[in-house]
Design an enzyme around this catalytic site. Structure first.
Site, PDB file in Angstrom:
ATOM      1  N   GLY A 158      35.989 -40.857 -18.386  1.00  0.00           N
ATOM      2  CA  GLY A 158      36.888 -41.889 -17.896  1.00  0.00           C
ATOM      3  C   GLY A 158      36.234 -42.983 -17.084  1.00  0.00           C
TER       4      GLY A 158
ATOM      5  N   HIS B  13      25.286 -31.395 -34.035  1.00  0.00           N
ATOM      6  CA  HIS B  13      25.168 -29.940 -34.134  1.00  0.00           C
ATOM      7  C   HIS B  13      25.612 -29.415 -35.490  1.00  0.00           C
ATOM      8  CE1 HIS B  13      29.323 -30.644 -32.519  1.00  0.00           C
ATOM      9  NE2 HIS B  13      29.613 -29.832 -33.525  1.00  0.00           N
TER      10      HIS B  13
ATOM     11  N   ASP C  70      30.994 -38.205 -33.790  1.00  0.00           N
ATOM     12  CA  ASP C  70      31.413 -37.155 -32.871  1.00  0.00           C
ATOM     13  C   ASP C  70      30.332 -36.866 -31.833  1.00  0.00           C
ATOM     14  OD1 ASP C  70      33.381 -34.904 -32.305  1.00  0.00           O
ATOM     15  OD2 ASP C  70      31.553 -33.737 -32.653  1.00  0.00           O
TER      16      ASP C  70
ATOM     17  N   GLU D  74      32.182 -41.244 -29.936  1.00  0.00           N
ATOM     18  CA  GLU D  74      33.029 -40.482 -29.019  1.00  0.00           C
ATOM     19  C   GLU D  74      32.252 -40.203 -27.736  1.00  0.00           C
ATOM     20  OE1 GLU D  74      35.234 -36.137 -28.569  1.00  0.00           O
ATOM     21  OE2 GLU D  74      33.339 -36.347 -29.651  1.00  0.00           O
TER      22      GLU D  74
END
Length: 498
Positions: free
Chosen positions: A252, A141, A224, A248
């Site tokens: 979990g 972005h 990112d 990234e």
């Protein structure tokens, strides 16, 4: 060949020598730097930085250069710095772009941090210390100070047309298509979502990253918002970069995170982050969940030795915000540094910073004064890194040996990494500083040590001799971790003065 051509060839050859492969990154350990919050050019240790204001505080590349030895002396061999490109200039109700994730012109260096010469000087300063540079990149972005439906796309470069972006929509995180096609951010700072599936957008990013890596001698990339980008984007992007990339993926669930490793060399090990935090944040934490999780990761991920393992970062609450217990922090940090993968420590952990959620976990490190010998966690981290670095130097197969839990109970987990003769055995507890004194007897099957062998506990610098039955008697007290390494490999290393 004329002189100019020869110089260009030599320059390109010099540049190429620093790009590291994934296999080379395995042997490194990373100190994560938020450039604006680590060190100032003027060397001040008193300049104010109110994290709640979310504005630039004055950290620079030059300031970072001046404190590289502070990082190196903890045993780290690489740094990861926040995105380096020009961000939106406004101070908004959500703050300024001090963190680097609101890019507007990816071909300009963020002047708040310095210029291109300063960034190249940082890279050179690292390489002169046999250290390496990882840079955060944000292909998902661009950032705009305003609402998602009122973006002026001409403010962006090179993506200066609406045609480069997905139509505005808010992300539904229960739907992966929405995660990839819709926008992060809010209507104060809109994060205009690029059409990374588009061939023109991909080509533009590939050209940019190839030049970024070459111009500044960059050795690795942290990517990112990787979960917000379709997976087919990554292989050609990383091929153009020619260096290791770690993505990234903030989730979990290993079944969600691990498949990204089919497209990116490594991913940040968020599953382990959640298990480690939960296990060690209090004496009631679940060691069994951590043990089961580690085993699940090994059977689910393509290569756990290329994951980025961490306890803290700029996006999540610091561990000491959950507990002030120093023994618990020492266990969680040592477990993370000795786990499979490439260990990552976030700036300020060594000072036991305790900021909670964003933005309070982005404290200025200079306000600590950079103490070293007087800071117990600084010394603790240095000791753990030192033994890990020694094991790597003694045998590269240490890195590809998958760590495994050899013993566990309700408050303890024993982890072993490394083949016989070069193994590190860590004993980790969540009893906390109030933990009782006791002896934990570990059989040879749990440690790999043999009868009569001497092992050094490298955190307290004590020596233990394995008994005639092959048992290692581990003295536990105050909830502190213990880390053992064969005396035969310690000698001559400088560990514990030996």
């Amino acid at each position: 060949m004329d002189v100019l051509s020869l110089l260009l060839l030599l320059f390109c050859t010099f540049q190429a020598t620093y790009g590291l492969t994934p296999a080379q990154w395995r042997g490194l350990s990373i100190y994560q730097v938020m450039t604006d919050r680590f060190a100032r050019t003027d060397g001040s240790t008193t300049a104010a930085c109110n994290t709640g204001n979310q504005v630039y505080c004055g950290g620079t590349f030059r300031g970072l250069i001046n404190h590289l030895d502070y990082i190196k002396n903890m045993g780290f061999t690489a740094i990861w710095i926040s995105p380096v490109v020009n961000n939106l200039p406004q101070d908004t109700a959500d703050g300024a772009g001090y963190h680097g994730y609101w890019a507007q012109n990816v071909y300009e260096i963020n002047s708040n941090f310095g210029d291109g010469a300063d960034l190249q000087a940082l890279s050179s300063a690292l390489h002169s210390r046999d250290m390496y540079l990882m840079v955060d990149v944000v292909p998902n972005h661009m950032g705009y100070a305003g609402c998602g439906t009122c973006v002026q796309y001409s403010d962006f470069y090179p993506f200066n047309s609406q045609s480069y972006f997905h139509p505005y929509c808010s992300i539904d995180y229960t739907n992966q298509t929405s995660v990839e096609l819709c926008w992060e951010g809010d209507n104060t700072v809109a994060l205009a979502d690029l059409r990374t599936e588009n061939s023109n957008v991909r080509s533009m990013w590939q050209t940019w990253v190839e030049q970024l890596v070459a111009n500044y001698s960059i050795d690795g990339l942290r990517i990112d918002s990787s979960a917000e980008i379709e997976t087919s984007f990554f292989p050609p992007f990383l091929s153009a970069a020619g260096v290791y990339g770690v993505g990234e993926v903030d989730n979990g669930d290993p079944n969600y995170v691990c498949p990204y490793q089919n497209y990116i060399d490594g991913v940040l090990n968020y599953p382990a982050y959640y298990w480690i935090t939960q296990a060690f944040q209090s004496p009631s934490g679940s060691i069994s969940n951590l043990v089961n999780g580690i085993q699940t990761l090994k059977s689910t991920c393509k290569d756990t030795t290329l994951l980025g393992t961490f306890l803290e970062n700029h996006d999540n609450p610091r561990f000491p915000s959950l507990t002030s217990d120093l023994s618990l922090a020492k266990n969680a940090i040592a477990f993370t540094l000795l786990a499979d993968g490439i260990p990552i420590l976030y700036q300020g952990q060594e000072q036991h910073y305790a900021g909670g959620s964003v933005p309070y976990n982005r404290e200025a490190v200079w306000l600590s004064g950079y103490p070293t010998t007087s800071q117990p966690l600084y010394n603790h981290i240095a000791a753990v890194n030192q033994v890990r670095n020694r094991a790597i130097a003694m045998g590269s197969d240490y890195l590809t040996y998958q760590a495994w839990p050899t013993y566990s109970d309700g408050a303890t987990v024993v982890m072993r990494k490394g083949f016989d003769g070069n193994q590190i055995v860590g004993v980790f507890s969540n009893k906390g500083a109030g933990g009782n004194s006791y002896t934990l007897n570990l059989a040879g099957s749990a440690t790999g040590f043999t009868a009569g062998e001497q092992a050094v506990e490298v955190l307290a610098c004590s020596t233990v001799t394995v008994d005639g039955s092959g048992n290692l008697a581990v003295g536990m007290a105050g909830g502190l971790p213990r880390v053992f390494y064969p005396m035969s490999k310690v000698q001559g290393s400088g560990i514990c003065g030996l």
